[in-house]
Design a protein around this motif. Structure first.
Motif, PDB file in Angstrom:
ATOM      1  N   VAL A 236       7.237 -71.966 -18.534  1.00 41.02           N
ATOM      2  CA  VAL A 236       6.553 -73.219 -18.850  1.00 41.02           C
ATOM      3  C   VAL A 236       6.163 -73.152 -20.321  1.00 41.02           C
ATOM      4  N   PRO A 237       7.110 -73.426 -21.223  1.00 41.28           N
ATOM      5  CA  PRO A 237       6.822 -73.311 -22.652  1.00 41.28           C
ATOM      6  C   PRO A 237       5.849 -74.392 -23.103  1.00 41.28           C
ATOM      7  N   THR A 238       4.924 -74.007 -23.981  1.00 42.02           N
ATOM      8  CA  THR A 238       3.882 -74.937 -24.427  1.00 42.02           C
ATOM      9  C   THR A 238       4.016 -75.299 -25.897  1.00 42.02           C
ATOM     10  N   THR A 239       5.069 -74.821 -26.557  1.00 39.23           N
ATOM     11  CA  THR A 239       5.299 -75.108 -27.967  1.00 39.23           C
ATOM     12  C   THR A 239       6.705 -75.675 -28.145  1.00 39.23           C
ATOM     13  N   VAL A 240       6.930 -76.316 -29.276  1.00 40.93           N
ATOM     14  CA  VAL A 240       8.277 -76.803 -29.583  1.00 40.93           C
ATOM     15  C   VAL A 240       9.248 -75.632 -29.627  1.00 40.93           C
ATOM     16  N   LEU A 241       8.844 -74.548 -30.285  1.00 44.00           N
ATOM     17  CA  LEU A 241       9.707 -73.371 -30.394  1.00 44.00           C
ATOM     18  C   LEU A 241      10.082 -72.837 -29.017  1.00 44.00           C
ATOM     19  N   GLY A 242       9.098 -72.736 -28.138  1.00 46.07           N
ATOM     20  CA  GLY A 242       9.377 -72.239 -26.806  1.00 46.07           C
ATOM     21  C   GLY A 242      10.320 -73.149 -26.043  1.00 46.07           C
ATOM     22  N   MET A 243      10.105 -74.459 -26.167  1.00 48.36           N
ATOM     23  CA  MET A 243      10.918 -75.416 -25.424  1.00 48.36           C
ATOM     24  C   MET A 243      12.378 -75.409 -25.864  1.00 48.36           C
ATOM     25  N   VAL A 244      12.600 -75.396 -27.161  1.00 54.44           N
ATOM     26  CA  VAL A 244      13.967 -75.592 -27.654  1.00 54.44           C
ATOM     27  C   VAL A 244      14.732 -74.293 -27.836  1.00 54.44           C
ATOM     28  N   ASP A 245      14.019 -73.157 -27.763  1.00 55.03           N
ATOM     29  CA  ASP A 245      14.709 -71.910 -28.072  1.00 55.03           C
ATOM     30  C   ASP A 245      14.347 -70.777 -27.117  1.00 55.03           C
ATOM     31  N   ALA A 246      13.143 -70.236 -27.239  1.00 49.83           N
ATOM     32  CA  ALA A 246      12.825 -68.970 -26.566  1.00 49.83           C
ATOM     33  C   ALA A 246      12.953 -69.040 -25.057  1.00 49.83           C
ATOM     34  N   ALA A 247      12.513 -70.146 -24.442  1.00 46.08           N
ATOM     35  CA  ALA A 247      12.477 -70.215 -22.983  1.00 46.08           C
ATOM     36  C   ALA A 247      13.839 -70.503 -22.369  1.00 46.08           C
ATOM     37  N   VAL A 248      14.789 -70.959 -23.176  1.00 45.58           N
ATOM     38  CA  VAL A 248      16.099 -71.360 -22.665  1.00 45.58           C
ATOM     39  C   VAL A 248      17.136 -70.304 -23.045  1.00 45.58           C
ATOM     40  N   GLY A 249      17.867 -69.814 -22.080  1.00 48.03           N
ATOM     41  CA  GLY A 249      18.956 -68.911 -22.420  1.00 48.03           C
ATOM     42  C   GLY A 249      18.890 -67.534 -21.820  1.00 48.03           C
ATOM     43  N   GLY A 250      17.712 -67.143 -21.313  1.00 49.35           N
ATOM     44  CA  GLY A 250      17.633 -65.871 -20.615  1.00 49.35           C
ATOM     45  C   GLY A 250      17.501 -64.640 -21.490  1.00 49.35           C
ATOM     46  N   LYS A 251      17.296 -64.799 -22.803  1.00 47.73           N
ATOM     47  CA  LYS A 251      17.055 -63.629 -23.645  1.00 47.73           C
ATOM     48  C   LYS A 251      15.573 -63.279 -23.583  1.00 47.73           C
TER      49      LYS A 251
ATOM     50  N   ARG B 244      10.810 -86.320 -28.979  1.00 50.24           N
ATOM     51  CA  ARG B 244      11.440 -86.048 -27.681  1.00 50.24           C
ATOM     52  C   ARG B 244      12.961 -86.022 -27.816  1.00 50.24           C
ATOM     53  N   GLU B 245      13.520 -86.954 -28.596  1.00 51.71           N
ATOM     54  CA  GLU B 245      14.973 -86.987 -28.745  1.00 51.71           C
ATOM     55  C   GLU B 245      15.506 -85.694 -29.348  1.00 51.71           C
ATOM     56  N   VAL B 246      14.875 -85.229 -30.433  1.00 54.99           N
ATOM     57  CA  VAL B 246      15.421 -84.026 -31.079  1.00 54.99           C
ATOM     58  C   VAL B 246      15.177 -82.786 -30.230  1.00 54.99           C
ATOM     59  N   ILE B 247      14.066 -82.747 -29.476  1.00 53.19           N
ATOM     60  CA  ILE B 247      13.836 -81.626 -28.561  1.00 53.19           C
ATOM     61  C   ILE B 247      14.936 -81.584 -27.502  1.00 53.19           C
ATOM     62  N   GLU B 248      15.208 -82.724 -26.896  1.00 47.02           N
ATOM     63  CA  GLU B 248      16.230 -82.756 -25.847  1.00 47.02           C
ATOM     64  C   GLU B 248      17.606 -82.430 -26.394  1.00 47.02           C
ATOM     65  N   ARG B 249      17.905 -82.920 -27.598  1.00 41.69           N
ATOM     66  CA  ARG B 249      19.204 -82.631 -28.206  1.00 41.69           C
ATOM     67  C   ARG B 249      19.346 -81.146 -28.503  1.00 41.69           C
ATOM     68  N   LYS B 250      18.286 -80.524 -29.004  1.00 39.06           N
ATOM     69  CA  LYS B 250      18.373 -79.095 -29.309  1.00 39.06           C
ATOM     70  C   LYS B 250      18.495 -78.264 -28.028  1.00 39.06           C
ATOM     71  N   ILE B 251      17.774 -78.637 -26.982  1.00 41.71           N
ATOM     72  CA  ILE B 251      17.923 -77.930 -25.712  1.00 41.71           C
ATOM     73  C   ILE B 251      19.354 -78.056 -25.218  1.00 41.71           C
ATOM     74  N   ALA B 252      19.934 -79.246 -25.342  1.00 43.10           N
ATOM     75  CA  ALA B 252      21.316 -79.458 -24.893  1.00 43.10           C
ATOM     76  C   ALA B 252      22.289 -78.593 -25.683  1.00 43.10           C
ATOM     77  N   VAL B 253      22.049 -78.442 -26.986  1.00 51.82           N
ATOM     78  CA  VAL B 253      22.890 -77.567 -27.809  1.00 51.82           C
ATOM     79  C   VAL B 253      22.832 -76.147 -27.271  1.00 51.82           C
ATOM     80  N   LYS B 254      21.621 -75.662 -27.061  1.00 51.07           N
ATOM     81  CA  LYS B 254      21.492 -74.274 -26.614  1.00 51.07           C
ATOM     82  C   LYS B 254      22.070 -74.093 -25.216  1.00 51.07           C
ATOM     83  N   ALA B 255      21.819 -75.065 -24.327  1.00 46.97           N
ATOM     84  CA  ALA B 255      22.325 -74.963 -22.958  1.00 46.97           C
ATOM     85  C   ALA B 255      23.840 -74.865 -22.938  1.00 46.97           C
ATOM     86  N   LYS B 256      24.501 -75.646 -23.776  1.00 45.52           N
ATOM     87  CA  LYS B 256      25.966 -75.634 -23.810  1.00 45.52           C
ATOM     88  C   LYS B 256      26.499 -74.287 -24.288  1.00 45.52           C
ATOM     89  N   VAL B 257      25.883 -73.756 -25.341  1.00 47.02           N
ATOM     90  CA  VAL B 257      26.338 -72.478 -25.891  1.00 47.02           C
ATOM     91  C   VAL B 257      26.059 -71.345 -24.914  1.00 47.02           C
TER      92      VAL B 257
END
Length: 356
Positions: A125-140, A214-227
């Protein structure tokens, strides 16, 4: 909670983005769970309370574990303390960890879950922009050591990631801007629309409740999810997500992690662009666009806090290094990241000098 965006990460799990989505935490845990360790940063007790309440409402046995704030949470000692709590409480392989906080807390919580009995479920449950778009997604997952950042860890996919946009209302503006550095990275390596949104409305993307953010957060999450879905364990493609991180991690280590991660990444991206320009890969306009976009967000684009020799050892310990060969992610153009292997030390020095 009807306005929720669901972003799949391959077939492994989903990232939910929207207002109030953290209340869904109990529903995304496996049915077998009876005990949950809720890990949160000390300052985030208020944000953790609704998560704890939702878990208790399901009838789960909840153990709450506050941890130090920011990078201080990411240590072997803190992780060992959490394992001790799990052991005393009788956590089994069918139980779970929920990490509530920024990227440091999700990194820590993920590693604690990965190592306990060789792997239990974790929900972030990330509480920051950084956590949402990067750290929490991807399993690292992982922690820092005296020798460098994220050198100890594991790949461990979460059961789900809940990006509750309501949490951003209490995020300090400097932390929000720093998190946007990772969003900018997504624009340069994969989705130019992100850069266009920031260039058109730099103030808007720094407003916690704005559609632009919200748009750029969702777009960045989508980028990371695809990779990530294409390369779960960073064997090749996933390395592009480290754009700007080689120098960034060296700077963070030199600064004893007092600099925000996003600020270091901003500097690191300009450094990578300097290298790409000096090797003829990108033109001066794209180099300048790095400084311009990051500057719109108030992020640093220069650095003179250390001599190059002070950073060289940390550069050589970068996770992308193979043997004695340093590997950097650079651009051939926007959305065209490539790997540069074995760059000459003189090139690295010249590009670093340009940062000053």
């Amino acid at each position: 909670m009807s306005d929720v965006t669901t972003i799949p990460v391959g077939s492994d799990y989903e990232v939910l983005v929207g207002h109030g989505v953290s209340a869904r935490v109990a529903s995304v845990l496996p049915d077998t769970v009876t005990r949950v360790l809720v890990v949160h940063g000390h300052p985030l007790a208020a944000l953790a309370r609704p998560v704890i309440a939702a878990l208790e409402e399901r009838g789960l046995e909840v153990h709450v574990a506050p941890v130090p704030d920011a990078e201080a949470a990411k240590s072997v000692e803190v992780a060992a303390g959490l394992w001790a709590r799990m052991g005393r409480a009788g956590f089994t392989r069918s139980d779970a960890v929920v990490a509530v906080g920024g990227g440091s807390v999700t990194d820590l919580g993920g590693w604690v879950a990965a190592a306990w009995l060789r792997g239990v479920a974790v929900v972030h449950v990330p509480t920051t922009v950084l956590g949402m778009v990067d750290a929490a997604v991807g399993g690292k997952t992982g922690v820092n050591t005296a020798e460098g950042k994220n050198l100890v860890g594991a790949f461990h996919m979460p059961a789900a990631v809940l990006c509750d946009l309501d949490h951003l209302a209490s995020l300090p503006s400097a932390d929000l801007a720093a998190g946007l550095a990772e969003v900018v990275k997504g624009g340069f390596i994969a989705d130019p629309r992100i850069l266009e949104v920031i260039e058109a409305d730099a103030n808007g993307v720094q407003e916690p409740s704005s559609p632009a953010l919200r748009e750029v957060i969702e777009r960045k999450i989508a980028v990371k999810a695809k990779v990530v879905a294409a390369d779960l364990r960073e064997s090749h493609l996933r390395e592009v997500l480290n754009y700007g991180h080689t120098l960034a991690h060296a700077i963070e280590h030199h600064e004893h992690y007092r600099m925000r991660h996003g600020e270091a990444v901003a500097i690191g991206m300009v450094y990578a662009a300097e290298i790409a320009h000096r090797t003829g890969r990108i033109d001066a306009a794209l180099l300048e666009r790095h400084r311009y976009v990051l500057g719109l967000l108030g992020l640093p684009t220069s650095y003179s806090g250390a001599g190059f020799d002070e950073l060289l050892d940390a550069l050589r310990r970068d996770k992308k290094t193979r043997g004695s060969t340093l590997r950097l992610v650079v651009l051939d153009d926007v959305a065209e990241p490539v790997r540069l292997e074995g760059p000459a030390e003189e090139l690295l020095r010249e590009a670093y000098a340009a940062l000053a």
